[in-house]
Design a protein around this motif. Structure first.
Motif, PDB file in Angstrom:
ATOM      1  N   ASP A  72       0.833  -1.200   0.000  1.00 14.31           N
ATOM      2  CA  ASP A  72       0.000   0.000   0.000  1.00 14.31           C
ATOM      3  C   ASP A  72       0.873   1.258   0.000  1.00 14.31           C
ATOM      4  O   ASP A  72       2.109   1.162   0.029  1.00 14.31           O
ATOM      5  CB  ASP A  72      -0.999  -0.032   1.168  1.00 14.31           C
ATOM      6  N   PRO A  73       0.268   2.447  -0.048  1.00 15.36           N
ATOM      7  CA  PRO A  73       1.057   3.688  -0.093  1.00 15.36           C
ATOM      8  C   PRO A  73       1.992   3.881   1.098  1.00 15.36           C
ATOM      9  O   PRO A  73       2.979   4.606   0.990  1.00 15.36           O
ATOM     10  CB  PRO A  73      -0.007   4.789  -0.136  1.00 15.36           C
ATOM     11  N   ARG A  74       1.708   3.241   2.205  1.00 22.22           N
ATOM     12  CA  ARG A  74       2.578   3.347   3.381  1.00 22.22           C
ATOM     13  C   ARG A  74       3.680   2.295   3.392  1.00 22.22           C
ATOM     14  O   ARG A  74       4.471   2.220   4.326  1.00 22.22           O
ATOM     15  CB  ARG A  74       1.740   3.223   4.649  1.00 22.22           C
ATOM     16  N   GLY A  75       3.713   1.442   2.360  1.00 21.13           N
ATOM     17  CA  GLY A  75       4.732   0.400   2.276  1.00 21.13           C
ATOM     18  C   GLY A  75       4.365  -0.880   3.000  1.00 21.13           C
ATOM     19  O   GLY A  75       5.175  -1.803   3.087  1.00 21.13           O
ATOM     20  N   GLU A  76       3.137  -0.971   3.484  1.00 22.10           N
ATOM     21  CA  GLU A  76       2.685  -2.168   4.195  1.00 22.10           C
ATOM     22  C   GLU A  76       2.252  -3.242   3.196  1.00 22.10           C
ATOM     23  O   GLU A  76       1.585  -2.951   2.208  1.00 22.10           O
ATOM     24  CB  GLU A  76       1.499  -1.831   5.111  1.00 22.10           C
ATOM     25  N   PRO A  77       2.608  -4.505   3.443  1.00 21.42           N
ATOM     26  CA  PRO A  77       2.158  -5.583   2.553  1.00 21.42           C
ATOM     27  C   PRO A  77       0.649  -5.780   2.660  1.00 21.42           C
ATOM     28  O   PRO A  77       0.089  -5.757   3.755  1.00 21.42           O
ATOM     29  CB  PRO A  77       2.918  -6.811   3.062  1.00 21.42           C
ATOM     30  N   ARG A  78      -0.020  -5.941   1.526  1.00 22.83           N
ATOM     31  CA  ARG A  78      -1.480  -6.068   1.503  1.00 22.83           C
ATOM     32  C   ARG A  78      -1.979  -7.309   0.788  1.00 22.83           C
ATOM     33  O   ARG A  78      -3.174  -7.555   0.754  1.00 22.83           O
ATOM     34  CB  ARG A  78      -2.104  -4.842   0.854  1.00 22.83           C
ATOM     35  N   GLY A  79      -1.098  -8.086   0.198  1.00 23.35           N
ATOM     36  CA  GLY A  79      -1.553  -9.293  -0.484  1.00 23.35           C
ATOM     37  C   GLY A  79      -0.438  -9.921  -1.279  1.00 23.35           C
ATOM     38  O   GLY A  79       0.631  -9.325  -1.458  1.00 23.35           O
ATOM     39  N   ALA A  80      -0.692 -11.124  -1.741  1.00 24.25           N
ATOM     40  CA  ALA A  80       0.295 -11.850  -2.537  1.00 24.25           C
ATOM     41  C   ALA A  80      -0.436 -12.807  -3.475  1.00 24.25           C
ATOM     42  O   ALA A  80      -1.593 -13.161  -3.241  1.00 24.25           O
ATOM     43  CB  ALA A  80       1.252 -12.624  -1.627  1.00 24.25           C
ATOM     44  N   GLY A  81       0.250 -13.188  -4.514  1.00 27.28           N
ATOM     45  CA  GLY A  81      -0.301 -14.151  -5.463  1.00 27.28           C
ATOM     46  C   GLY A  81       0.811 -14.980  -6.061  1.00 27.28           C
ATOM     47  O   GLY A  81       1.982 -14.592  -6.002  1.00 27.28           O
ATOM     48  N   ASP A  82       0.456 -16.141  -6.598  1.00 27.08           N
ATOM     49  CA  ASP A  82       1.459 -16.949  -7.304  1.00 27.08           C
ATOM     50  C   ASP A  82       0.796 -17.654  -8.480  1.00 27.08           C
ATOM     51  O   ASP A  82      -0.397 -17.939  -8.467  1.00 27.08           O
ATOM     52  CB  ASP A  82       2.157 -17.943  -6.379  1.00 27.08           C
ATOM     53  N   PHE A  83       1.593 -17.869  -9.504  1.00 27.18           N
ATOM     54  CA  PHE A  83       1.125 -18.444 -10.754  1.00 27.18           C
ATOM     55  C   PHE A  83       2.121 -19.498 -11.198  1.00 27.18           C
ATOM     56  O   PHE A  83       3.328 -19.301 -11.071  1.00 27.18           O
ATOM     57  CB  PHE A  83       0.992 -17.350 -11.817  1.00 27.18           C
ATOM     58  N   ALA A  84       1.608 -20.614 -11.726  1.00 28.71           N
ATOM     59  CA  ALA A  84       2.479 -21.714 -12.143  1.00 28.71           C
ATOM     60  C   ALA A  84       1.904 -22.366 -13.404  1.00 28.71           C
ATOM     61  O   ALA A  84       0.695 -22.302 -13.653  1.00 28.71           O
ATOM     62  CB  ALA A  84       2.583 -22.742 -11.019  1.00 28.71           C
ATOM     63  N   PRO A  85       2.765 -23.012 -14.194  1.00 31.64           N
ATOM     64  CA  PRO A  85       2.276 -23.653 -15.416  1.00 31.64           C
ATOM     65  C   PRO A  85       1.308 -24.782 -15.068  1.00 31.64           C
ATOM     66  O   PRO A  85       1.368 -25.365 -14.001  1.00 31.64           O
ATOM     67  CB  PRO A  85       3.552 -24.183 -16.074  1.00 31.64           C
ATOM     68  N   GLY A  86       0.428 -25.055 -16.000  1.00 33.35           N
ATOM     69  CA  GLY A  86      -0.577 -26.080 -15.762  1.00 33.35           C
ATOM     70  C   GLY A  86      -1.839 -25.465 -15.182  1.00 33.35           C
ATOM     71  O   GLY A  86      -2.937 -25.704 -15.662  1.00 33.35           O
ATOM     72  N   ALA A  87      -1.697 -24.647 -14.159  1.00 35.09           N
ATOM     73  CA  ALA A  87      -2.844 -23.987 -13.536  1.00 35.09           C
ATOM     74  C   ALA A  87      -3.071 -22.592 -14.102  1.00 35.09           C
ATOM     75  O   ALA A  87      -4.204 -22.110 -14.114  1.00 35.09           O
ATOM     76  CB  ALA A  87      -2.631 -23.901 -12.029  1.00 35.09           C
ATOM     77  N   ASP A  88      -2.012 -21.930 -14.552  1.00 39.23           N
ATOM     78  CA  ASP A  88      -2.115 -20.541 -14.997  1.00 39.23           C
ATOM     79  C   ASP A  88      -1.428 -20.357 -16.347  1.00 39.23           C
ATOM     80  O   ASP A  88      -0.384 -20.954 -16.614  1.00 39.23           O
ATOM     81  CB  ASP A  88      -1.446 -19.616 -13.975  1.00 39.23           C
ATOM     82  N   PRO A  89      -1.994 -19.466 -17.185  1.00 36.51           N
ATOM     83  CA  PRO A  89      -1.347 -19.181 -18.473  1.00 36.51           C
ATOM     84  C   PRO A  89      -0.130 -18.270 -18.276  1.00 36.51           C
ATOM     85  O   PRO A  89       0.049 -17.674 -17.216  1.00 36.51           O
ATOM     86  CB  PRO A  89      -2.443 -18.454 -19.260  1.00 36.51           C
ATOM     87  N   LYS A  90       0.676 -18.140 -19.309  1.00 35.76           N
ATOM     88  CA  LYS A  90       1.840 -17.256 -19.249  1.00 35.76           C
ATOM     89  C   LYS A  90       1.449 -15.781 -19.362  1.00 35.76           C
ATOM     90  O   LYS A  90       2.254 -14.912 -19.105  1.00 35.76           O
ATOM     91  CB  LYS A  90       2.842 -17.599 -20.353  1.00 35.76           C
ATOM     92  N   ARG A  91       0.228 -15.518 -19.727  1.00 40.75           N
ATOM     93  CA  ARG A  91      -0.289 -14.152 -19.844  1.00 40.75           C
ATOM     94  C   ARG A  91      -1.700 -14.179 -19.277  1.00 40.75           C
ATOM     95  O   ARG A  91      -2.509 -15.004 -19.687  1.00 40.75           O
ATOM     96  CB  ARG A  91      -0.317 -13.747 -21.302  1.00 40.75           C
ATOM     97  N   GLY A  92      -1.967 -13.281 -18.330  1.00 35.21           N
ATOM     98  CA  GLY A  92      -3.302 -13.311 -17.760  1.00 35.21           C
ATOM     99  C   GLY A  92      -3.597 -12.140 -16.847  1.00 35.21           C
ATOM    100  O   GLY A  92      -2.809 -11.209 -16.712  1.00 35.21           O
ATOM    101  N   ARG A  93      -4.776 -12.234 -16.212  1.00 37.89           N
ATOM    102  CA  ARG A  93      -5.227 -11.218 -15.265  1.00 37.89           C
ATOM    103  C   ARG A  93      -5.357 -11.862 -13.898  1.00 37.89           C
ATOM    104  O   ARG A  93      -5.679 -13.032 -13.777  1.00 37.89           O
ATOM    105  CB  ARG A  93      -6.588 -10.683 -15.664  1.00 37.89           C
ATOM    106  N   ALA A  94      -5.138 -11.042 -12.905  1.00 37.97           N
ATOM    107  CA  ALA A  94      -5.331 -11.472 -11.524  1.00 37.97           C
ATOM    108  C   ALA A  94      -5.842 -10.264 -10.757  1.00 37.97           C
ATOM    109  O   ALA A  94      -6.004  -9.174 -11.326  1.00 37.97           O
ATOM    110  CB  ALA A  94      -4.020 -11.987 -10.940  1.00 37.97           C
ATOM    111  N   SER A  95      -6.100 -10.439  -9.475  1.00 41.06           N
ATOM    112  CA  SER A  95      -6.579  -9.302  -8.686  1.00 41.06           C
ATOM    113  C   SER A  95      -6.161  -9.448  -7.233  1.00 41.06           C
ATOM    114  O   SER A  95      -5.881 -10.551  -6.763  1.00 41.06           O
ATOM    115  CB  SER A  95      -8.104  -9.181  -8.783  1.00 41.06           C
ATOM    116  N   PHE A  96      -6.117  -8.318  -6.567  1.00 43.36           N
ATOM    117  CA  PHE A  96      -5.865  -8.254  -5.142  1.00 43.36           C
ATOM    118  C   PHE A  96      -7.118  -7.704  -4.474  1.00 43.36           C
ATOM    119  O   PHE A  96      -7.753  -6.791  -5.005  1.00 43.36           O
ATOM    120  CB  PHE A  96      -4.698  -7.313  -4.814  1.00 43.36           C
ATOM    121  N   GLY A  97      -7.463  -8.237  -3.303  1.00 41.53           N
ATOM    122  CA  GLY A  97      -8.561  -7.694  -2.529  1.00 41.53           C
ATOM    123  C   GLY A  97      -8.057  -6.569  -1.643  1.00 41.53           C
ATOM    124  O   GLY A  97      -7.065  -6.724  -0.931  1.00 41.53           O
TER     125      GLY A  97
END
Length: 144
Positions: A72-97
């Protein structure tokens, strides 16, 4: 003496500009070759909502993982994601809550790391890990 300072000022300014411009470009070009993350500016809506970002990976093998982190703007961690072959394409969209009550409006940052694995030098060797950090993506969320 005053005259010599004036004569060297444009040269020093030009050299300083070249040094500043030249230091970031090769690193950014190297990381962009392996992929990128991007996000667009938006409005920080009331309550909790998902905010999209896009990713593209160009790993050196089919055995890869992309990890993303939101700050976030204060430098605090707010989320994370991970992507891997088989489950995810090499190009795509994701989102953070993001919940409006837990953050301030401003400039958010997405950091991303791509890792891929290649076979070792001999068949019984362990895989070789390669790591590339992408240039961070920045986007703004403002209140209406």
């Amino acid at each position: 003496m005053h005259r010599s300072h004036t004569r060297w000022l444009p040269v020093a300014t030009a050299l300083g500009t070249l040094v500043v411009l030249g230091t970031s470009t090769p690193a950014e070009a190297a990381s962009a070759r392996f992929g990128q993350v991007t996000a667009t500016d938006g409005v920080l809506r009331p309550d909790c909502h998902r905010y999209r970002y896009h990713y593209v990976v160009r790993p050196g093998s089919d055995d890869w993982i992309l990890e993303t982190w939101l700050y976030d703007p204060r430098g605090e961690p707010r989320g994370a994601g991970d992507f891997a072959p088989g489950a995810d394409p090499k190009r795509g969209r994701a989102s953070f809550g993001i919940c409006r009550t837990s953050v301030v409006p401003g400039r958010f940052t997405i950091k991303a790391r791509l890792r891929w694995y290649t076979p070792g030098p001999v068949p019984i060797s362990p895989s070789v890990e390669h790591t590339k950090w992408f240039r961070p993506a920045h986007f703004r969320l403002t209140r209406r």
